[in-house]
Structures are given as structure tokens and as C-alpha cells.
Write a protein that holds these residues in place. Sequence first.
Motif, PDB file in Angstrom:
ATOM      1  N   ALA A  17      -6.336  13.796  -8.446  1.00 53.11           N
ATOM      2  CA  ALA A  17      -6.307  15.430  -9.303  1.00 53.11           C
ATOM      3  C   ALA A  17      -7.226  14.798 -10.794  1.00 53.11           C
ATOM      4  O   ALA A  17      -7.616  16.399 -11.376  1.00 53.11           O
ATOM      5  N   ASP A  18      -7.372  14.076 -11.026  1.00 52.44           N
ATOM      6  CA  ASP A  18      -8.168  14.314 -12.563  1.00 52.44           C
ATOM      7  C   ASP A  18      -9.593  13.740 -12.361  1.00 52.44           C
ATOM      8  O   ASP A  18     -10.441  14.074 -12.987  1.00 52.44           O
TER       9      ASP A  18
ATOM     10  N   SER B  93     -11.212   8.843  -5.338  1.00 52.79           N
ATOM     11  CA  SER B  93     -10.225   8.142  -4.406  1.00 52.79           C
ATOM     12  C   SER B  93     -11.294   7.225  -3.938  1.00 52.79           C
ATOM     13  O   SER B  93     -10.740   6.520  -3.391  1.00 52.79           O
ATOM     14  N   VAL B  94     -12.577   7.661  -4.181  1.00 56.88           N
ATOM     15  CA  VAL B  94     -13.553   6.649  -3.869  1.00 56.88           C
ATOM     16  C   VAL B  94     -13.194   5.276  -4.588  1.00 56.88           C
ATOM     17  O   VAL B  94     -13.317   4.180  -4.068  1.00 56.88           O
TER      18      VAL B  94
ATOM     19  N   PRO C 117      -0.124   6.082  -2.229  1.00 59.97           N
ATOM     20  CA  PRO C 117      -0.236   7.393  -1.970  1.00 59.97           C
ATOM     21  C   PRO C 117      -0.527   7.822  -3.236  1.00 59.97           C
ATOM     22  O   PRO C 117      -0.720   9.067  -3.998  1.00 59.97           O
ATOM     23  N   ARG C 118       0.297   7.500  -4.646  1.00 57.94           N
ATOM     24  CA  ARG C 118      -0.132   7.434  -6.197  1.00 57.94           C
ATOM     25  C   ARG C 118      -1.236   7.291  -6.756  1.00 57.94           C
ATOM     26  O   ARG C 118      -1.438   8.317  -7.486  1.00 57.94           O
ATOM     27  N   ALA C 119      -1.586   6.136  -6.976  1.00 58.21           N
ATOM     28  CA  ALA C 119      -3.576   5.777  -7.174  1.00 58.21           C
ATOM     29  C   ALA C 119      -4.159   6.795  -6.845  1.00 58.21           C
ATOM     30  O   ALA C 119      -5.003   7.755  -6.683  1.00 58.21           O
TER      31      ALA C 119
ATOM     32  N   ALA D  21       0.648  -1.232   0.107  1.00 61.25           N
ATOM     33  CA  ALA D  21      -0.113  -0.074  -0.157  1.00 61.25           C
ATOM     34  C   ALA D  21       0.507   1.139  -0.094  1.00 61.25           C
ATOM     35  O   ALA D  21       0.557   2.025  -0.656  1.00 61.25           O
ATOM     36  N   HIS D  22       2.224   0.803   0.718  1.00 60.11           N
ATOM     37  CA  HIS D  22       2.671   2.609   0.345  1.00 60.11           C
ATOM     38  C   HIS D  22       3.429   3.007  -0.748  1.00 60.11           C
ATOM     39  O   HIS D  22       3.593   4.279  -0.955  1.00 60.11           O
TER      40      HIS D  22
END
Length: 264
Positions: free
Chosen positions: A209-210, A216-217, A201-203, A196-197
Motif C-alpha cells: 500500500a505504501d 514487498s521486495v 500478511p500485515r507487513a 510468519a502468519h
Amino acid sequence: MITGLVDRMVSVNIFDSATRIAAQCFLTAVPLLFVLGAYAPTAVLDQVTASVSAVFGLTGQAKAQVEQVFQPSTDDLRQATGVVGGLMVLLSATAVSRAVQRLCRRAWLLPRAGAKVAPWRWLAWIALWLGALVVQGLLHNGFGAGAWLGFPVILVMQAAMWWWTQHLLLGVVRWAPLLPGAVVTAIAVSILSVTAHFYMPRALNRALADYGSAGSVFVLLSWLIVVCVAVAVGLSAGAVLSQEPFLRRRLGTPTSPPDETGQA
């Protein structure tokens, strides 16, 4: 053993069970965040923020959003939530407990009447996992010593939690036969927490942003499904392992599913 494991996976219906638990976790988490934000002390909110950030390795926009969610409570938020509303949220959160109980029961091939139905067990499970969430940040950091100590601490904590979870929600299986499932599940979940680390964060930052919050959900729900699949596989594999002749003799695993009195 491989054939028994495949048969048990089919019996448990791994992906269906995991998806149901993940959805219940997500639907429960949102209202619980409001209740936590309304009534928890500032020190607890700060620790939860640190724990969530540590578990997922959050940075940038994703971390800022988590910090915003766990801002210190206000009177308006308390009034909007209300004591009755908070109690209703906690009671509805037992849907997650019941879903995990069904998974454990299927993993152990228990009949529907074989699992003890007691609401206090569901509430106790929620309370302990909420407590575990609060201290995740300290555990991941190895109480300040770093990740070299944090990973084994998390591994032991996960094994203890899933060992206790099975015993609490099943109620009719002795402690010893439940240990393999706890260990396998702990290893799987701990490895995912490391991954997950690198991924989350990137995902999350890219999704925010997009696509904003909706992105995020999707990322969080997808990750929850992966974790729940690992849990379902771990508990099922542990049940099969404990019934293998070598471990069955040493753990005292019953040869047939126990009934409501705990007798095989």
C-alpha cells in the motif's frame, strides 16, 4: 559446549552466510516463477498459490498479487521463456545449492576438498525443495484436519528435508551425526513459519500500500535473511551437539573431519 558453539558461529560467519543464501534464494526465485508459470500445469500452479498463501498466511492485496503471478500460462509466456531459457534458469539456480553446501561444509569444519562436487546433487536439491513447495499448503493444513496436525507434520517434514540436505550436499558425513542439526533447524524454521502468519500478511499489505512492489521486495528479503540466519545457526548448533561426548558415542560422530572417502 557454549564456547564451542560460539567458535563455530564465528567460523561459519553466520550473518554473512545467511545474507548470501537469502540473496541467492531471492534472485533465483524470480526467474523460477516465470519458468513455473510458463510450463507447469494449472493444477500445480493452483497448489503453489495455495502453498505460498498458507506458508505466509497471506490475505488481501498480498494474496491477490501471488494469485496474479501464478496465473495459468499462455503461449506468449512460453515463447518468451523458451526451453533453453528455462534450462539456463535451472542451471543458474544451482547457486543456491552451492551456497547451502558451503554453509554445511563450514558448519562441519570440512576442508574445501571435503565436500563432494557433483552437479546432480545441486539439481536434486532444487528439485526436491520445489516439490516440497508444491505440497506446503496441504501440509500446513494437516491434510484438511487443521493446524493442530499441520504443525507436527511440517516439523517432521522440515527435519527430514534438512537431514537429507546435509547428507546430499556433504556426501562424506554419515546419516546419524547429521540428525541433531536437522532437528534443531526444523524446530527453528517451523517456529518462524508460525510467526510468519502474524507478521507477514500485515507487513506485506502495508508495504504494498505504501511503496508498491518495491516495498514487498524489501519485506520478503528481510524475512528470508531471518530464516537463513535460523538455518545457519541450527546447522552449526547441530554439528557442535553431535560432537559432544554424550551424542558422539551414540551417533558415531567422527572426532576429526572426514576426508573425501568418508574416512575420519
